[in-house]
Scaffold this active site. Sequence first.
Site, PDB file in Angstrom:
ATOM      1  N   LYS A 178     -11.157  55.724  14.975  1.00  0.00           N
ATOM      2  CA  LYS A 178     -10.475  56.269  16.161  1.00  0.00           C
ATOM      3  C   LYS A 178     -11.107  57.629  16.427  1.00  0.00           C
ATOM      4  O   LYS A 178     -10.760  58.632  15.817  1.00  0.00           O
ATOM      5  CB  LYS A 178      -8.984  56.418  15.859  1.00  0.00           C
ATOM      6  CG  LYS A 178      -8.074  56.222  17.061  1.00  0.00           C
ATOM      7  CD  LYS A 178      -8.271  57.203  18.176  1.00  0.00           C
ATOM      8  CE  LYS A 178      -7.645  58.545  17.905  1.00  0.00           C
ATOM      9  NZ  LYS A 178      -8.021  59.574  18.904  1.00  0.00           N
ATOM     10  N   GLU A 254      -9.842  66.396   5.657  1.00  0.00           N
ATOM     11  CA  GLU A 254     -10.583  67.636   5.888  1.00  0.00           C
ATOM     12  C   GLU A 254      -9.918  68.305   7.087  1.00  0.00           C
ATOM     13  O   GLU A 254     -10.039  67.824   8.213  1.00  0.00           O
ATOM     14  CB  GLU A 254     -12.053  67.338   6.180  1.00  0.00           C
ATOM     15  CG  GLU A 254     -12.746  66.619   5.023  1.00  0.00           C
ATOM     16  CD  GLU A 254     -14.201  66.257   5.322  1.00  0.00           C
ATOM     17  OE1 GLU A 254     -14.830  65.666   4.447  1.00  0.00           O
ATOM     18  OE2 GLU A 254     -14.686  66.560   6.422  1.00  0.00           O
ATOM     19  N   CYS A 288     -14.936  73.849  11.658  1.00  0.00           N
ATOM     20  CA  CYS A 288     -13.858  74.166  10.714  1.00  0.00           C
ATOM     21  C   CYS A 288     -14.270  75.254   9.737  1.00  0.00           C
ATOM     22  O   CYS A 288     -13.427  75.953   9.194  1.00  0.00           O
ATOM     23  CB  CYS A 288     -13.465  72.916   9.952  1.00  0.00           C
ATOM     24  SG  CYS A 288     -14.870  72.196   9.083  1.00  0.00           S
ATOM     25  N   GLU A 390      -5.327  79.485  12.656  1.00  0.00           N
ATOM     26  CA  GLU A 390      -6.661  79.044  13.078  1.00  0.00           C
ATOM     27  C   GLU A 390      -6.747  79.077  14.604  1.00  0.00           C
ATOM     28  O   GLU A 390      -5.896  78.513  15.287  1.00  0.00           O
ATOM     29  CB  GLU A 390      -6.915  77.622  12.583  1.00  0.00           C
ATOM     30  CG  GLU A 390      -8.304  77.125  12.937  1.00  0.00           C
ATOM     31  CD  GLU A 390      -8.496  75.658  12.599  1.00  0.00           C
ATOM     32  OE1 GLU A 390      -7.653  74.837  12.989  1.00  0.00           O
ATOM     33  OE2 GLU A 390      -9.496  75.340  11.936  1.00  0.00           O
TER      34      GLU A 390
HETATM   35  P1  NAD Z   1      -6.554  66.986  16.042  1.00  0.00           P
HETATM   36  O1  NAD Z   1      -5.874  66.996  14.735  1.00  0.00           O
HETATM   37  O2  NAD Z   1      -5.793  67.313  17.254  1.00  0.00           O
HETATM   38  O3  NAD Z   1      -7.184  65.544  16.324  1.00  0.00           O
HETATM   39  C1  NAD Z   1      -8.071  64.936  15.407  1.00  0.00           C
HETATM   40  C2  NAD Z   1      -8.004  63.442  15.610  1.00  0.00           C
HETATM   41  O4  NAD Z   1      -6.696  62.977  15.259  1.00  0.00           O
HETATM   42  C3  NAD Z   1      -8.250  62.988  17.050  1.00  0.00           C
HETATM   43  O5  NAD Z   1      -8.980  61.778  17.018  1.00  0.00           O
HETATM   44  C4  NAD Z   1      -6.838  62.734  17.561  1.00  0.00           C
HETATM   45  O6  NAD Z   1      -6.759  61.815  18.606  1.00  0.00           O
HETATM   46  C5  NAD Z   1      -6.187  62.183  16.308  1.00  0.00           C
HETATM   47  N1  NAD Z   1      -4.727  62.302  16.288  1.00  0.00           N
HETATM   48  C6  NAD Z   1      -3.951  63.248  16.871  1.00  0.00           C
HETATM   49  N2  NAD Z   1      -2.652  63.013  16.608  1.00  0.00           N
HETATM   50  C7  NAD Z   1      -2.595  61.895  15.848  1.00  0.00           C
HETATM   51  C8  NAD Z   1      -1.543  61.137  15.268  1.00  0.00           C
HETATM   52  N3  NAD Z   1      -0.259  61.482  15.399  1.00  0.00           N
HETATM   53  N4  NAD Z   1      -1.856  60.029  14.548  1.00  0.00           N
HETATM   54  C9  NAD Z   1      -3.144  59.667  14.375  1.00  0.00           C
HETATM   55  N5  NAD Z   1      -4.193  60.326  14.920  1.00  0.00           N
HETATM   56  C10 NAD Z   1      -3.918  61.432  15.637  1.00  0.00           C
HETATM   57  O7  NAD Z   1      -7.819  67.933  15.875  1.00  0.00           O
HETATM   58  P2  NAD Z   1      -8.892  68.327  16.980  1.00  0.00           P
HETATM   59  O8  NAD Z   1      -8.238  69.258  17.949  1.00  0.00           O
HETATM   60  O9  NAD Z   1      -9.550  67.097  17.477  1.00  0.00           O
HETATM   61  O10 NAD Z   1      -9.967  69.126  16.094  1.00  0.00           O
HETATM   62  C11 NAD Z   1      -9.822  70.461  15.770  1.00  0.00           C
HETATM   63  C12 NAD Z   1      -9.201  70.618  14.405  1.00  0.00           C
HETATM   64  O11 NAD Z   1      -9.934  69.866  13.454  1.00  0.00           O
HETATM   65  C13 NAD Z   1      -9.240  72.030  13.890  1.00  0.00           C
HETATM   66  O12 NAD Z   1      -8.037  72.321  13.242  1.00  0.00           O
HETATM   67  C14 NAD Z   1     -10.370  72.031  12.891  1.00  0.00           C
HETATM   68  O13 NAD Z   1     -10.305  72.992  11.881  1.00  0.00           O
HETATM   69  C15 NAD Z   1     -10.233  70.668  12.319  1.00  0.00           C
HETATM   70  N6  NAD Z   1     -11.491  70.242  11.702  1.00  0.00           N
HETATM   71  C16 NAD Z   1     -11.583  70.270  10.349  1.00  0.00           C
HETATM   72  C17 NAD Z   1     -12.780  69.913   9.743  1.00  0.00           C
HETATM   73  C18 NAD Z   1     -12.958  69.941   8.244  1.00  0.00           C
HETATM   74  O14 NAD Z   1     -13.927  69.384   7.770  1.00  0.00           O
HETATM   75  N7  NAD Z   1     -12.070  70.551   7.494  1.00  0.00           N
HETATM   76  C19 NAD Z   1     -13.854  69.525  10.512  1.00  0.00           C
HETATM   77  C20 NAD Z   1     -13.705  69.516  11.893  1.00  0.00           C
HETATM   78  C21 NAD Z   1     -12.514  69.882  12.491  1.00  0.00           C
HETATM   79  O1  6OD Z   2     -21.219  69.271   7.058  1.00  0.00           O
HETATM   80  C1  6OD Z   2     -20.333  68.421   6.830  1.00  0.00           C
HETATM   81  O2  6OD Z   2     -20.531  67.426   6.132  1.00  0.00           O
HETATM   82  C2  6OD Z   2     -19.016  68.606   7.415  1.00  0.00           C
HETATM   83  N1  6OD Z   2     -18.070  67.714   7.025  1.00  0.00           N
HETATM   84  C3  6OD Z   2     -18.790  69.613   8.276  1.00  0.00           C
HETATM   85  C4  6OD Z   2     -17.548  69.873   8.869  1.00  0.00           C
HETATM   86  C5  6OD Z   2     -17.461  70.775   9.829  1.00  0.00           C
HETATM   87  C6  6OD Z   2     -16.232  71.057  10.473  1.00  0.00           C
HETATM   88  O3  6OD Z   2     -16.086  71.301  11.625  1.00  0.00           O
END
Ligand code: NAD
Ligand code: 6OD
Length: 486
Positions: A178, A254, A288, A390
């Site tokens: 998804k 993550e 992130c 964040e």
């Molecule tokens: P989000 O949590 O809003 O959405 C992520 C995904 O989850 C999307 O595909 C969304 O449609 C889905 N989703 C949302 N609600 C859901 C539910 N109730 N059930 C199932 N799926 C659901 O995040 P975003 O706005 O797309 O991305 C930004 C966030 O992601 C930031 O907080 C960022 O730090 C985090 N992020 C973390 C990492 C990491 O590796 N730690 C990497 C990238 C992004």
């Molecule tokens: O480099 C990666 O493998 C990884 N998972 C990066 C994540 C970045 C977050 O936005």
Amino acid sequence: MTAGSVRNFVDGEFVETEQTWTKINPVDGSPLADVHEADAALVDRAVRAARAALDGAWGASTVAQRTALLRKVADRIEERFEEFVRAESADTGKPLAQARELDVARAVANFRSFADTVAAAGQPSFMTDLANGRQALNYAVRKPLGVVAVIVPWNLPLLLLTWKVAPALACGNAVVVKPSEETPTTATLLAEVLDEVGLPAGVYNVVHGFGPDSAGQFLTEHPGIDGVTFTGSSATGAGIMRAVAPRVRPVSFELGGKNAAIVFADAHRDDALAGLTRSVFANTGQVCLCTERVYVQRPIFDDIAAGLVERARSLHLGRPDDAATTTGPLISQEHREKVLSYYRLAEESGAKTLVGGGVPALADGLAGGSWIEPTLWTGLTNSDRVLREEIFGPCAALVPFDTEDEAIALANDTDYGLAASVWTTDLSRGHRVAQRMNVGMAWVNTWFLRDLRSPFGGVGLSGIGREGGEHSLDFYTEPTNVCVAL
Ligand code: NAD
Ligand code: 6OD
């Protein structure tokens, strides 16, 4: 009417649905594509197709067959490289150069790296004494976890998708993916590639949609999934935990970050400034791992602040195909509103805005895009919300410190625990401080790049578990231990 449409991929077929939404181009606000939203019935079909694939030939496939297939996927993405670059850049607004050098290049590397990891993975065996004086041989066999739900965000869409799909397939799982509603295109493009290289129907499925009351919720609540691997916000992660709790399914998360950089007075000035510029502003701050808190030792505080301001001013906001562009827009107007609310909050909290702080005046038809100014503040402390929550935008607060212990305490004073970076020419101090960071990943004199076999993940609000190399195998397989009396 948009230029294209993005379809689901279920049981080896591209599927249109009646319900669509329009994906907006973040560069100028124009409509980009109609995306076909999967309903509960289509998600159910996808999960059943994945189960059937596991019960069929895919379930009996060997490591050699699967790793050969993964290498073909990497080759085929390379053949269609520019298509992936253009699609990723169109969905996100990021510069084409970044999509080439980072996003799509890493997708290729993810497939090759996990093929290598799985090919090399072995299982130790142990001899043990039984109570009756005999000995026994113990060995564990790794089996696929099963049907894995893969849910990913919009910031590095293909990179993060392949970071999960590659190990999942290498380990013999079937997946239902998804993608984010903001960045649907490359997941469907990857379906074309997997189909072209001969992946059996049902092993890779894509369902498009949103979270609540849409494909995300239908998928995580589906009784047919065996686990969820998720990258996204901490709040969504908490909701997914609740969704799978009744069936006690494993999760790998993550999540968000509020990452610190610590800059000591003995840091190499230019290296630190170059590293900080990347770690604060890369991908318009939408990584992130990006730094949003910069702690600088007092003797160099003004100099580092001035150097970072100068570099922020030299960032070039522009169209993805302009070679001079360093910085794209934010993903959407909605996300820009969120980031701007923190820009306002910083000022209300008494911050001094050193650079940026608002929306840039851009010509050339960009006014309808979700552009924002790179922004730096001083005058805030760890008790301000701007340093605790964040933001996920191109911004950071600079805070002075005096001693090493104080810097460590400030950096660790957070509910998150994803990443940190330490800038110093004293390597003993670099090791010492990095090890005391309460995070999953700490860098010394660098940021972001790492060996793909190393553990990736965070503590606290930043996630559960680690992925990368053999750490991924631990999530995507279930070991069965066999104990044989000799
Ligand atoms: P989000 O949590 O809003 O959405 C992520 C995904 O989850 C999307 O595909 C969304 O449609 C889905 N989703 C949302 N609600 C859901 C539910 N109730 N059930 C199932 N799926 C659901 O995040 P975003 O706005 O797309 O991305 C930004 C966030 O992601 C930031 O907080 C960022 O730090 C985090 N992020 C973390 C990492 C990491 O590796 N730690 C990497 C990238 C992004
Ligand atoms: O480099 C990666 O493998 C990884 N998972 C990066 C994540 C970045 C977050 O936005």
